[in-house]
Design a protein around this motif. Structure first.
Motif, PDB file in Angstrom:
ATOM      1  N   ARG A 186      63.180  58.028  -2.348  1.00  0.00           N
ATOM      2  CA  ARG A 186      62.010  58.616  -3.813  1.00  0.00           C
ATOM      3  C   ARG A 186      61.744  60.109  -3.686  1.00  0.00           C
ATOM      4  N   ILE A 187      61.273  59.950  -2.608  1.00  0.00           N
ATOM      5  CA  ILE A 187      60.612  61.335  -1.745  1.00  0.00           C
ATOM      6  C   ILE A 187      61.503  62.713  -3.174  1.00  0.00           C
ATOM      7  N   ARG A 188      63.286  62.564  -2.911  1.00  0.00           N
ATOM      8  CA  ARG A 188      64.103  63.350  -3.297  1.00  0.00           C
ATOM      9  C   ARG A 188      64.220  63.017  -4.793  1.00  0.00           C
ATOM     10  N   ALA A 189      64.001  62.499  -4.890  1.00  0.00           N
ATOM     11  CA  ALA A 189      63.727  61.754  -6.609  1.00  0.00           C
ATOM     12  C   ALA A 189      62.432  62.705  -7.499  1.00  0.00           C
ATOM     13  N   ALA A 190      61.879  62.464  -6.799  1.00  0.00           N
ATOM     14  CA  ALA A 190      60.070  62.773  -7.151  1.00  0.00           C
ATOM     15  C   ALA A 190      60.429  64.886  -7.134  1.00  0.00           C
ATOM     16  N   TYR A 191      61.152  65.147  -7.403  1.00  0.00           N
ATOM     17  CA  TYR A 191      61.041  67.004  -6.730  1.00  0.00           C
ATOM     18  C   TYR A 191      63.017  67.058  -7.592  1.00  0.00           C
ATOM     19  N   TRP A 192      63.516  66.653  -8.243  1.00  0.00           N
ATOM     20  CA  TRP A 192      65.179  66.721  -8.856  1.00  0.00           C
ATOM     21  C   TRP A 192      65.038  66.347 -10.384  1.00  0.00           C
ATOM     22  N   ASP A 193      64.893  68.008 -10.518  1.00  0.00           N
ATOM     23  CA  ASP A 193      64.494  68.131 -12.056  1.00  0.00           C
ATOM     24  C   ASP A 193      65.517  69.062 -12.312  1.00  0.00           C
ATOM     25  N   PRO A 194      67.196  68.920 -12.357  1.00  0.00           N
ATOM     26  CA  PRO A 194      67.523  70.532 -12.499  1.00  0.00           C
ATOM     27  C   PRO A 194      67.688  71.044 -13.971  1.00  0.00           C
ATOM     28  N   GLU A 195      67.450  70.519 -15.198  1.00  0.00           N
ATOM     29  CA  GLU A 195      67.297  70.786 -16.069  1.00  0.00           C
ATOM     30  C   GLU A 195      65.667  71.739 -16.375  1.00  0.00           C
ATOM     31  N   GLY A 196      64.901  71.340 -15.752  1.00  0.00           N
ATOM     32  CA  GLY A 196      63.684  71.783 -15.742  1.00  0.00           C
ATOM     33  C   GLY A 196      62.470  71.333 -17.223  1.00  0.00           C
ATOM     34  N   THR A 197      63.072  70.317 -17.446  1.00  0.00           N
ATOM     35  CA  THR A 197      62.132  69.405 -18.415  1.00  0.00           C
ATOM     36  C   THR A 197      61.008  69.370 -17.960  1.00  0.00           C
ATOM     37  N   ARG A 198      61.003  68.720 -16.470  1.00  0.00           N
ATOM     38  CA  ARG A 198      59.281  67.720 -16.153  1.00  0.00           C
ATOM     39  C   ARG A 198      58.513  69.999 -15.500  1.00  0.00           C
ATOM     40  N   PHE A 199      59.149  70.258 -14.325  1.00  0.00           N
ATOM     41  CA  PHE A 199      58.213  71.094 -14.230  1.00  0.00           C
ATOM     42  C   PHE A 199      58.304  72.842 -14.622  1.00  0.00           C
ATOM     43  N   GLY A 200      59.295  72.723 -15.600  1.00  0.00           N
ATOM     44  CA  GLY A 200      59.289  74.409 -16.180  1.00  0.00           C
ATOM     45  C   GLY A 200      60.613  75.515 -16.273  1.00  0.00           C
ATOM     46  N   ILE A 201      60.463  74.891 -14.759  1.00  0.00           N
ATOM     47  CA  ILE A 201      62.491  75.709 -14.440  1.00  0.00           C
ATOM     48  C   ILE A 201      63.214  74.213 -13.404  1.00  0.00           C
ATOM     49  N   PRO A 202      64.459  74.352 -13.905  1.00  0.00           N
ATOM     50  CA  PRO A 202      65.237  73.513 -12.251  1.00  0.00           C
ATOM     51  C   PRO A 202      63.869  73.519 -11.159  1.00  0.00           C
ATOM     52  N   THR A 203      64.417  72.561 -11.071  1.00  0.00           N
ATOM     53  CA  THR A 203      63.192  72.227  -9.574  1.00  0.00           C
ATOM     54  C   THR A 203      64.284  71.137  -8.960  1.00  0.00           C
ATOM     55  N   TYR A 204      64.847  71.403  -7.626  1.00  0.00           N
ATOM     56  CA  TYR A 204      65.646  71.045  -6.502  1.00  0.00           C
ATOM     57  C   TYR A 204      64.774  70.464  -5.204  1.00  0.00           C
ATOM     58  N   TRP A 205      65.054  69.321  -4.429  1.00  0.00           N
ATOM     59  CA  TRP A 205      64.626  69.218  -3.486  1.00  0.00           C
ATOM     60  C   TRP A 205      65.298  69.892  -2.181  1.00  0.00           C
ATOM     61  N   TRP A 206      64.845  70.350  -0.835  1.00  0.00           N
ATOM     62  CA  TRP A 206      64.482  70.592   0.300  1.00  0.00           C
ATOM     63  C   TRP A 206      66.362  70.838   0.383  1.00  0.00           C
ATOM     64  N   ARG A 207      67.056  71.692   0.282  1.00  0.00           N
ATOM     65  CA  ARG A 207      67.981  71.871   0.690  1.00  0.00           C
ATOM     66  C   ARG A 207      69.365  71.113  -0.332  1.00  0.00           C
ATOM     67  N   GLY A 208      68.697  71.389  -1.300  1.00  0.00           N
ATOM     68  CA  GLY A 208      69.485  70.739  -2.017  1.00  0.00           C
ATOM     69  C   GLY A 208      69.843  71.475  -3.949  1.00  0.00           C
ATOM     70  N   ALA A 209      69.891  72.569  -3.733  1.00  0.00           N
ATOM     71  CA  ALA A 209      69.836  74.089  -4.813  1.00  0.00           C
ATOM     72  C   ALA A 209      71.354  73.892  -4.538  1.00  0.00           C
ATOM     73  N   PRO A 210      71.884  74.217  -5.977  1.00  0.00           N
ATOM     74  CA  PRO A 210      73.115  74.515  -6.163  1.00  0.00           C
ATOM     75  C   PRO A 210      74.199  75.771  -5.346  1.00  0.00           C
ATOM     76  N   PRO A 211      74.961  76.328  -4.839  1.00  0.00           N
ATOM     77  CA  PRO A 211      75.190  77.603  -4.524  1.00  0.00           C
ATOM     78  C   PRO A 211      74.490  78.499  -5.972  1.00  0.00           C
ATOM     79  N   GLY A 212      74.598  79.772  -5.406  1.00  0.00           N
ATOM     80  CA  GLY A 212      74.537  80.516  -6.165  1.00  0.00           C
ATOM     81  C   GLY A 212      73.184  81.261  -6.361  1.00  0.00           C
ATOM     82  N   TYR A 213      72.009  80.089  -5.667  1.00  0.00           N
ATOM     83  CA  TYR A 213      70.427  80.450  -5.710  1.00  0.00           C
ATOM     84  C   TYR A 213      70.239  80.554  -4.620  1.00  0.00           C
ATOM     85  N   ALA A 214      69.362  81.852  -4.314  1.00  0.00           N
ATOM     86  CA  ALA A 214      69.034  81.847  -2.863  1.00  0.00           C
ATOM     87  C   ALA A 214      67.160  82.775  -3.167  1.00  0.00           C
TER      88      ALA A 214
END
Length: 120
Positions: free
Chosen positions: A3-31
């Motif tokens: 549930r903790i990870r699911a609370a921060y999972w928003d890859p489209e950015g609909t809930r937080f305004g920008i794409p949001t990932y959980w800790w160590r969950g960002a796709p490659p290409g971001y830093a």
């Protein structure tokens, strides 16, 4: 997925305004800024592309992510800038009373080296 990870999972950015990932969950290409610095890069004026959210001390913590493909190489200091930095650091080690260069920075609380200060 917890549930903790699911609370921060928003890859489209609909809930937080920008794409949001959980800790160590960002796709490659971001830093993060620190990761870009370690790679010899800087954001180069690009906006924040995504964020990583996690629960930490004091509430929800955030780390902003930048696109690596848009990052630019780090700028290096010019020789004049390096000379100015060296002179400033030397001035911090020079006692204004006895004019000797010390192997440590003169404490601002004393205003002079420990040999000249009556407080030491």
């Amino acid at each position: 997925m917890s549930r903790i990870r699911a609370a921060y999972w928003d890859p489209e950015g609909t809930r937080f305004g920008i794409p949001t990932y959980w800790w160590r969950g960002a796709p490659p290409g971001y830093a993060t800024r620190r990761q870009l610095t370690a790679a010899g890069l800087r954001p180069g004026g690009q906006p924040v592309a995504a964020q990583v959210l996690w629960r930490g001390i004091g509430g929800t913590r955030a780390a902003y992510l930048y696109r690596v493909d848009l990052a630019r190489p780090k700028r290096t200091a010019t020789p004049a800038q390096r000379r100015a930095i060296a002179a400033a650091l030397l001035a911090r080690r020079t006692c204004p009373t006895c004019r000797r260069v010390r192997p440590y920075y003169i404490p601002r609380s004393l205003g002079e080296c420990t040999d000249c200060s009556p407080l030491c």
